[in-house]
Design a protein around this motif. Structure first.
Motif, PDB file in Angstrom:
ATOM      1  N   LEU A  65      38.630  36.530  40.101  1.00 42.12           N
ATOM      2  CA  LEU A  65      38.538  35.714  41.303  1.00 42.12           C
ATOM      3  C   LEU A  65      39.962  35.481  41.795  1.00 42.12           C
ATOM      4  CD1 LEU A  65      37.235  33.764  43.363  1.00 42.12           C
ATOM      5  CD2 LEU A  65      37.310  32.000  41.577  1.00 42.12           C
ATOM      6  N   ALA A  66      40.262  35.963  42.998  1.00 44.63           N
ATOM      7  CA  ALA A  66      41.625  35.891  43.523  1.00 44.63           C
ATOM      8  C   ALA A  66      41.611  35.379  44.954  1.00 44.63           C
ATOM      9  CB  ALA A  66      42.293  37.265  43.471  1.00 44.63           C
ATOM     10  N   ILE A  84      36.374  38.616  44.659  1.00 44.27           N
ATOM     11  CA  ILE A  84      36.237  38.837  43.212  1.00 44.27           C
ATOM     12  C   ILE A  84      36.196  40.339  43.029  1.00 44.27           C
ATOM     13  CG2 ILE A  84      34.830  38.492  41.139  1.00 44.27           C
ATOM     14  CD1 ILE A  84      33.704  35.956  42.466  1.00 44.27           C
ATOM     15  N   ASP A  85      37.220  40.889  42.395  1.00 43.58           N
ATOM     16  CA  ASP A  85      37.282  42.340  42.304  1.00 43.58           C
ATOM     17  C   ASP A  85      38.055  42.764  41.065  1.00 43.58           C
ATOM     18  OD1 ASP A  85      37.061  45.103  43.002  1.00 43.58           O
ATOM     19  OD2 ASP A  85      36.982  44.523  45.110  1.00 43.58           O
ATOM     20  N   GLY A 119      52.903  38.479  43.089  1.00 44.62           N
ATOM     21  CA  GLY A 119      52.722  37.248  43.841  1.00 44.62           C
ATOM     22  C   GLY A 119      52.062  37.434  45.185  1.00 44.62           C
ATOM     23  N   ARG A 120      51.477  38.588  45.409  1.00 45.23           N
ATOM     24  CA  ARG A 120      50.863  38.857  46.712  1.00 45.23           C
ATOM     25  C   ARG A 120      49.436  38.316  46.791  1.00 45.23           C
ATOM     26  NH1 ARG A 120      51.821  45.034  48.057  1.00 45.23           N
ATOM     27  NH2 ARG A 120      51.386  44.293  50.185  1.00 45.23           N
ATOM     28  N   VAL A 121      48.788  38.128  45.641  1.00 41.22           N
ATOM     29  CA  VAL A 121      47.531  37.390  45.563  1.00 41.22           C
ATOM     30  C   VAL A 121      47.621  36.485  44.343  1.00 41.22           C
ATOM     31  CG1 VAL A 121      46.199  39.264  46.648  1.00 41.22           C
ATOM     32  CG2 VAL A 121      46.305  39.096  44.158  1.00 41.22           C
ATOM     33  N   ARG A 122      46.755  35.483  44.295  1.00 38.91           N
ATOM     34  CA  ARG A 122      46.769  34.530  43.179  1.00 38.91           C
ATOM     35  C   ARG A 122      45.451  34.617  42.429  1.00 38.91           C
ATOM     36  NH1 ARG A 122      47.172  29.803  45.875  1.00 38.91           N
ATOM     37  NH2 ARG A 122      49.411  30.185  46.120  1.00 38.91           N
ATOM     38  N   GLY A 123      45.502  34.994  41.155  1.00 38.39           N
ATOM     39  CA  GLY A 123      44.308  35.035  40.335  1.00 38.39           C
ATOM     40  C   GLY A 123      43.980  33.658  39.792  1.00 38.39           C
ATOM     41  N   LEU A 124      42.690  33.286  39.842  1.00 38.05           N
ATOM     42  CA  LEU A 124      42.279  31.963  39.387  1.00 38.05           C
ATOM     43  C   LEU A 124      41.409  32.001  38.137  1.00 38.05           C
ATOM     44  CD1 LEU A 124      41.379  30.217  42.773  1.00 38.05           C
ATOM     45  CD2 LEU A 124      43.588  30.322  41.604  1.00 38.05           C
ATOM     46  N   ALA A 125      40.614  33.045  37.979  1.00 41.15           N
ATOM     47  CA  ALA A 125      39.691  33.097  36.834  1.00 41.15           C
ATOM     48  C   ALA A 125      39.166  34.514  36.680  1.00 41.15           C
ATOM     49  CB  ALA A 125      38.517  32.131  37.035  1.00 41.15           C
ATOM     50  N   VAL A 126      38.614  34.796  35.497  1.00 45.29           N
ATOM     51  CA  VAL A 126      37.952  36.079  35.263  1.00 45.29           C
ATOM     52  C   VAL A 126      36.450  35.880  35.309  1.00 45.29           C
ATOM     53  CG1 VAL A 126      39.825  37.147  33.967  1.00 45.29           C
ATOM     54  CG2 VAL A 126      38.108  35.784  32.751  1.00 45.29           C
ATOM     55  N   VAL A 130      42.903  40.674  31.035  1.00 40.32           N
ATOM     56  CA  VAL A 130      43.536  39.882  32.102  1.00 40.32           C
ATOM     57  C   VAL A 130      44.043  38.585  31.467  1.00 40.32           C
ATOM     58  CG1 VAL A 130      43.329  39.102  34.488  1.00 40.32           C
ATOM     59  CG2 VAL A 130      41.728  40.788  33.612  1.00 40.32           C
ATOM     60  N   PRO A 131      45.124  38.653  30.689  1.00 42.95           N
ATOM     61  CA  PRO A 131      45.578  37.483  29.932  1.00 42.95           C
ATOM     62  C   PRO A 131      46.025  36.340  30.837  1.00 42.95           C
ATOM     63  CG  PRO A 131      47.205  39.258  29.849  1.00 42.95           C
ATOM     64  CD  PRO A 131      45.981  39.827  30.479  1.00 42.95           C
ATOM     65  N   GLY A 132      45.767  35.130  30.353  1.00 42.69           N
ATOM     66  CA  GLY A 132      46.250  33.948  31.057  1.00 42.69           C
ATOM     67  C   GLY A 132      45.273  33.322  32.024  1.00 42.69           C
TER      68      GLY A 132
END
Length: 325
Positions: A130-131, A205-206, A218-225, A234-236
């Motif tokens: 989810l980004a 979500i991709d 830093g061009r998109v922000r990931g929030l969750a898997v 996808v660590p972190g």
């Protein structure tokens, strides 16, 4: 008559050799290129996995394996093209999450996802991400939900056409979270991500195959898997199900299929080569570099059971979808 200069073309040379040895027609057919239909656009995870597998199959089989992207309408365009071709062992098809919902999303599609495709192997799987675009003032899922509650349908979610994996992921997110947003369909996932980068799209979500490099920059922000638990791929990032959307789980996957009616003597070498390929450490390494892991049991039986389970799982979800967006 003068002999042709230079070496004979590979196919003609193979046919002459087979004829000289008295080989049967199926053996001659093995010299022909094997066409792999990829029913999604270039650049998405299934395209990447398909091309890695095609390289490995070519090595295993000793015959050319040619990937061909035929995207559109939740894989149904590619699937229809696959079914127009003869069942002679010269064409294979790689399906993904939209495969089990083709008939549910497109009722006029004439082919059944279970009975009209022969599973050869489970190939790969990965969680989605989810980004959001950096302009979206959300640093976690809770703040995203708060922002969505303000924006409602003004918020845009980029997805591939109805029935595609990221469309299913977005619809499930909408159903389970109660959030409101507008799902905007694109022909390919890459097109949707391009608009996300440009700020014309707020969230998606991709696949981390596409999104992870953009997250690092830093061009998109990931929030969750999207997996049920956090993923080492996808660590972190936390799992969406653990930070506000209980029960949420979407894992992208790929299954290799043949067409019913394919003779076993033509089918067996491809099936065996696919199973050897997904067990090959070099192939596993290439897939891992793309953020994809292989399955503990890639067998045809496991693949068939997986597809049947996915059909059952997604039927009630699709029935509640707003397929108009």
């Amino acid at each position: 008559m003068a002999k042709p200069k230079g070496p004979l073309p590979v196919l003609r040379r193979s046919l002459l050799t087979a004829a000289a040895l008295g080989l049967a027609a199926p053996a001659i057919a093995q010299a022909r290129p094997l066409r792999m239909i990829i029913p999604v656009g270039v650049g998405g995870v299934t395209d990447v996995v398909g091309r890695i597998l095609a390289d490995a199959l070519q090595t295993q089989l000793g015959r050319p394996v040619v990937p061909e992207n035929i995207p559109g309408a939740g894989s149904t365009v590619g699937a229809a093209a696959f079914h127009r071709l003869p069942a002679d062992g010269n064409t294979i098809f790689i399906g993904t999450n939209n495969h089990p919902v083709m008939r549910a999303v497109y009722p006029n599609f004439p082919h059944d996802p279970v009975t009209d495709f022969i599973p050869l192997a489970l190939v790969g799987r990965q969680p989605f991400v989810l980004a959001v675009h950096p302009d979206v003032p959300a640093r976690d899922v809770a703040s995203l939900m708060a922002w969505l509650s303000q924006k409602k349908e003004e918020a845009n979610y980029g997805a591939t056409n109805p029935g595609a994996t990221n469309h299913l992921a977005g619809e499930l997110f909408r159903q389970l979270s109660g959030a409101s947003f507008t799902i905007v369909p694109y022909r390919t996932a890459a097109n949707a991500v391009q608009d996300l980068l440009a700020g014309r799209m707020n969230l998606t979500i991709d696949s981390p195959t596409m999104l992870a490099p953009l997250m690092r920059d830093g061009r998109v922000r990931g929030l969750a898997v999207s997996s049920a638990t956090p993923s080492d791929l996808v660590p972190g990032l936390p799992a969406l199900a653990q930070v506000g959307v209980p029960g949420y789980e979407v894992t992208a996957w790929q299954v290799l299929f043949a067409k019913p009616g394919t003779p076993e003597e033509a089918l067996a070498p491809i099936r065996d080569a696919a199973l050897r390929a997904v067990a090959d450490p070099a192939v596993k390494q290439r897939l891992a570099a793309a953020g994809v892991e292989t399955w503990p049991d890639p067998s045809p039986a496991a693949a068939a059971a997986h597809v049947r389970a996915e059909v059952t799982r997604w039927a009630p979800i699709v029935s509640r979808m707003n397929l108009g967006g």
